[in-house]
Design an enzyme around this catalytic site. Structure first.
Site, mmCIF file in Angstrom:
data_model
loop_
_atom_site.group_PDB
_atom_site.id
_atom_site.type_symbol
_atom_site.label_atom_id
_atom_site.label_comp_id
_atom_site.label_asym_id
_atom_site.label_seq_id
_atom_site.Cartn_x
_atom_site.Cartn_y
_atom_site.Cartn_z
ATOM 1 N N ILE A 194 -1.731 6.511 -1.356
ATOM 2 C CA ILE A 194 -1.578 6.511 -2.812
ATOM 3 C C ILE A 194 -2.740 5.737 -3.440
ATOM 4 C CG2 ILE A 194 -0.218 4.362 -2.978
ATOM 5 C CD1 ILE A 194 0.790 7.501 -4.818
ATOM 6 N N GLY A 210 0.562 7.675 1.999
ATOM 7 C CA GLY A 210 0.750 9.019 1.444
ATOM 8 C C GLY A 210 0.099 10.109 2.289
ATOM 9 N N ASP A 252 2.697 11.136 4.588
ATOM 10 C CA ASP A 252 3.657 12.010 3.875
ATOM 11 C C ASP A 252 3.149 13.446 3.897
ATOM 12 O OD1 ASP A 252 5.609 10.079 2.891
ATOM 13 O OD2 ASP A 252 4.041 9.349 1.558
ATOM 14 N N GLU A 280 3.420 1.775 3.950
ATOM 15 C CA GLU A 280 4.187 1.409 2.760
ATOM 16 C C GLU A 280 4.855 0.044 2.849
ATOM 17 O OE1 GLU A 280 3.903 4.377 3.978
ATOM 18 O OE2 GLU A 280 4.002 5.925 2.447
ATOM 19 N N ASP A 320 8.613 6.803 0.300
ATOM 20 C CA ASP A 320 9.552 7.650 -0.461
ATOM 21 C C ASP A 320 9.059 9.081 -0.708
ATOM 22 O OD1 ASP A 320 7.557 6.990 -2.210
ATOM 23 O OD2 ASP A 320 8.837 6.040 -3.719
HETATM 24 C C1 LIG Z 1 5.747 5.937 -5.883
HETATM 25 C C2 LIG Z 1 5.002 5.573 -4.652
HETATM 26 C C3 LIG Z 1 4.564 6.755 -3.951
HETATM 27 C C4 LIG Z 1 3.818 6.754 -2.854
HETATM 28 C C5 LIG Z 1 3.439 5.581 -2.147
HETATM 29 C C6 LIG Z 1 2.596 5.673 -1.091
HETATM 30 C C7 LIG Z 1 2.228 4.411 -0.444
HETATM 31 C C8 LIG Z 1 0.922 4.440 0.300
HETATM 32 O O1 LIG Z 1 0.171 5.361 0.305
HETATM 33 S S1 LIG Z 1 0.645 2.988 1.116
HETATM 34 C C9 LIG Z 1 -1.049 3.117 1.578
HETATM 35 C C10 LIG Z 1 -2.010 2.609 0.517
HETATM 36 N N1 LIG Z 1 -3.337 2.678 1.044
HETATM 37 C C11 LIG Z 1 -3.951 1.649 1.666
HETATM 38 O O2 LIG Z 1 -3.448 0.559 1.776
HETATM 39 C C12 LIG Z 1 -5.311 1.976 2.206
HETATM 40 C C13 LIG Z 1 -6.393 1.229 1.494
HETATM 41 N N2 LIG Z 1 -7.707 1.616 2.002
HETATM 42 C C14 LIG Z 1 -8.214 1.260 3.189
HETATM 43 O O3 LIG Z 1 -7.582 0.657 4.028
HETATM 44 C C15 LIG Z 1 -9.648 1.631 3.437
HETATM 45 O O4 LIG Z 1 -10.230 1.957 2.204
HETATM 46 C C16 LIG Z 1 -9.860 2.803 4.413
HETATM 47 C C17 LIG Z 1 -9.040 4.019 4.026
HETATM 48 C C18 LIG Z 1 -9.501 2.376 5.848
HETATM 49 C C19 LIG Z 1 -11.354 3.233 4.382
HETATM 50 O O5 LIG Z 1 -12.194 2.135 4.643
HETATM 51 P P1 LIG Z 1 -13.748 2.208 4.245
HETATM 52 O O6 LIG Z 1 -14.337 3.499 4.683
HETATM 53 O O7 LIG Z 1 -14.367 0.950 4.737
HETATM 54 O O8 LIG Z 1 -13.757 2.272 2.654
HETATM 55 P P2 LIG Z 1 -13.551 1.092 1.586
HETATM 56 O O9 LIG Z 1 -14.834 0.382 1.375
HETATM 57 O O10 LIG Z 1 -12.369 0.272 1.954
HETATM 58 O O11 LIG Z 1 -13.155 1.928 0.291
HETATM 59 C C20 LIG Z 1 -14.146 2.577 -0.506
HETATM 60 C C21 LIG Z 1 -13.673 2.578 -1.922
HETATM 61 O O12 LIG Z 1 -12.463 3.318 -2.015
HETATM 62 C C22 LIG Z 1 -11.447 2.507 -2.606
HETATM 63 N N3 LIG Z 1 -10.139 2.852 -2.029
HETATM 64 C C23 LIG Z 1 -9.841 3.003 -0.735
HETATM 65 N N4 LIG Z 1 -8.546 3.310 -0.599
HETATM 66 C C24 LIG Z 1 -8.024 3.329 -1.834
HETATM 67 C C25 LIG Z 1 -6.713 3.584 -2.351
HETATM 68 N N5 LIG Z 1 -5.673 3.879 -1.542
HETATM 69 N N6 LIG Z 1 -6.534 3.518 -3.679
HETATM 70 C C26 LIG Z 1 -7.558 3.248 -4.519
HETATM 71 N N7 LIG Z 1 -8.824 3.001 -4.082
HETATM 72 C C27 LIG Z 1 -9.044 3.047 -2.764
HETATM 73 C C28 LIG Z 1 -11.842 1.092 -2.227
HETATM 74 O O13 LIG Z 1 -11.219 0.166 -3.083
HETATM 75 C C29 LIG Z 1 -13.348 1.148 -2.386
HETATM 76 O O14 LIG Z 1 -13.647 1.059 -3.753
HETATM 77 P P3 LIG Z 1 -14.992 0.316 -4.254
HETATM 78 O O15 LIG Z 1 -14.889 0.340 -5.755
HETATM 79 O O16 LIG Z 1 -16.129 1.148 -3.724
HETATM 80 O O17 LIG Z 1 -14.943 -1.064 -3.663
#
Ligand SMILES: CC/C=C\C=C\CC(=O)SCCNC(=O)CCNC(=O)[C@H](O)C(C)(C)COP(=O)(O)OP(=O)(O)OC[C@H]1O[C@@H](n2cnc3c(N)ncnc32)[C@H](O)[C@@H]1OP(=O)(O)O
Length: 275
Positions: free
Chosen positions: A69, A125, A128, A148, A156
């Site tokens: 997400i 997600g 999912d 999550e 969810d």
């Molecule tokens: C109502 C609720 C419904 C659904 C709920 C679902 C729950 C979930 O999905 S829980 C999972 C949430 N996601 C995460 O915790 C993952 C977060 N991201 C990471 O762990 C890493 O980014 C990676 C996927 C392992 C990739 O790593 P890497 O290649 O080193 O990239 P980064 O430098 O970390 O990221 C680049 C850039 O993207 C932004 N970003 C990454 N993931 C997200 C995200 N999920 N949401 C928003 N933005 C994301 C990250 O912040 C970086 O942004 P910059 O501005 O360039 O710093």
């Protein structure tokens, strides 16, 4: 081809019945924004209705399949629900969650098989999505997490409902309670994916071959197989057998059966009409 902000549809070969659907926000690691939840069911419905498309391959653009997400949207969702009367806010949030669930379930509503081709991260997600897909393949170094619980969320959007049927109840519980990362190799061991490949390139090539092979089969038999297998998860044996009897009573009269048998006897490849 339809245009989307968060997705891209590509038909690599104009004569092919394989269509590629890409999660297409690589700069955000294909994080799922609110716009994604609007566009994804539309894209799947477009492919479902497209008579040329027999098989859909779902992949992520860039280095990852999906980072889950969009964390910025998650904040705004809980922010909104704080600002109104608690009962109304909760009811609105419930509707929003159900709409997001529907967007994922659109994979199952699509009659055509959807193959998940997973490389890099597949988190939250992302799980999912792939658990709603019909077949899953990945790279050995893919990284999965049912994340999550670490964000104080009970998953969810379908993982808790679909994952146990794929990997077993105990493994699903362990993955969902720990949120631990696991590799593509482990995903194959637990049955989450059918095969792993050494690189993204090898994965793409192999998935194309498999998708083309399925795409060349009788489209009626293929959509029937998906429909009957999905139904079998919801009904008992007797009801499932009854469903397939009714299905085939309607479908066996098609030209596809005759063509498939003739091709087999004549040792040639069959050709089937579009859906
Ligand atoms: C109502 C609720 C419904 C659904 C709920 C679902 C729950 C979930 O999905 S829980 C999972 C949430 N996601 C995460 O915790 C993952 C977060 N991201 C990471 O762990 C890493 O980014 C990676 C996927 C392992 C990739 O790593 P890497 O290649 O080193 O990239 P980064 O430098 O970390 O990221 C680049 C850039 O993207 C932004 N970003 C990454 N993931 C997200 C995200 N999920 N949401 C928003 N933005 C994301 C990250 O912040 C970086 O942004 P910059 O501005 O360039 O710093």
């Amino acid at each position: 081809m339809e245009k989307y902000e968060t997705l891209e549809i590509v038909q690599t070969d104009p004569n092919s019945s394989v269509f590629h659907l890409y999660l297409n926000r690589p700069s955000r690691r294909n994080a799922l924004s609110l716009q994604f939840f609007i566009e994804f069911p539309k894209a799947l419905s477009f492919l479902d209705q497209n008579p040329t498309a027999n098989v859909i391959v779902l992949s992520g653009a860039g280095d990852h399949f999906c980072s889950g997400i969009d964390l910025n949207n998650l904040n705004s969702t809980s922010e909104k629900s704080r600002s109104a009367d608690r009962g109304r806010a909760a009811e609105r949030l419930r509707r929003e969650i159900k709409a997001m669930q529907e967007a994922i379930t659109a994979i199952e509503r699509c009659r055509k098989p959807v193959i998940a081709s997973i490389h890099g991260a597949c988190i939250g997600g992302g799980i999912d999505i792939v658990t709603a897909c019909d077949i899953r393949y990945c790279t050995a170094d893919a990284l999965f997490s049912v994340k999550e619980v670490d964000l104080a969320i009970t998953a969810d959007l379908g993982t808790l409902q679909r994952l146990p049927a794929i990997v077993g109840y105990g493994t699903a519980m362990e993955l969902a309670l720990t949120g631990r990362r696991f590799s593509g190799t482990e995903a194959q061991r637990m049955g989450l994916v059918s095969q792993v490949f050494g690189s993204k390139k090898q994965l793409g090539e192999a998935v194309n071959v498999i998708a083309k092979d399925i795409g060349a089969k009788s489209p009626l038999a293929v959509i029937g197989t998906k429909a009957v297998l999905l139904r079998s998860k919801e009904v008992n044996l007797e009801q499932g057998l009854d469903y397939v009897a009714t299905w085939n009573a309607g479908m066996l009269i098609s030209d596809d059966l005759e063509e498939a048998v003739a091709a087999q006897i004549q040792k040639r490849k069959p050709t089937f009409a579009k859906l």
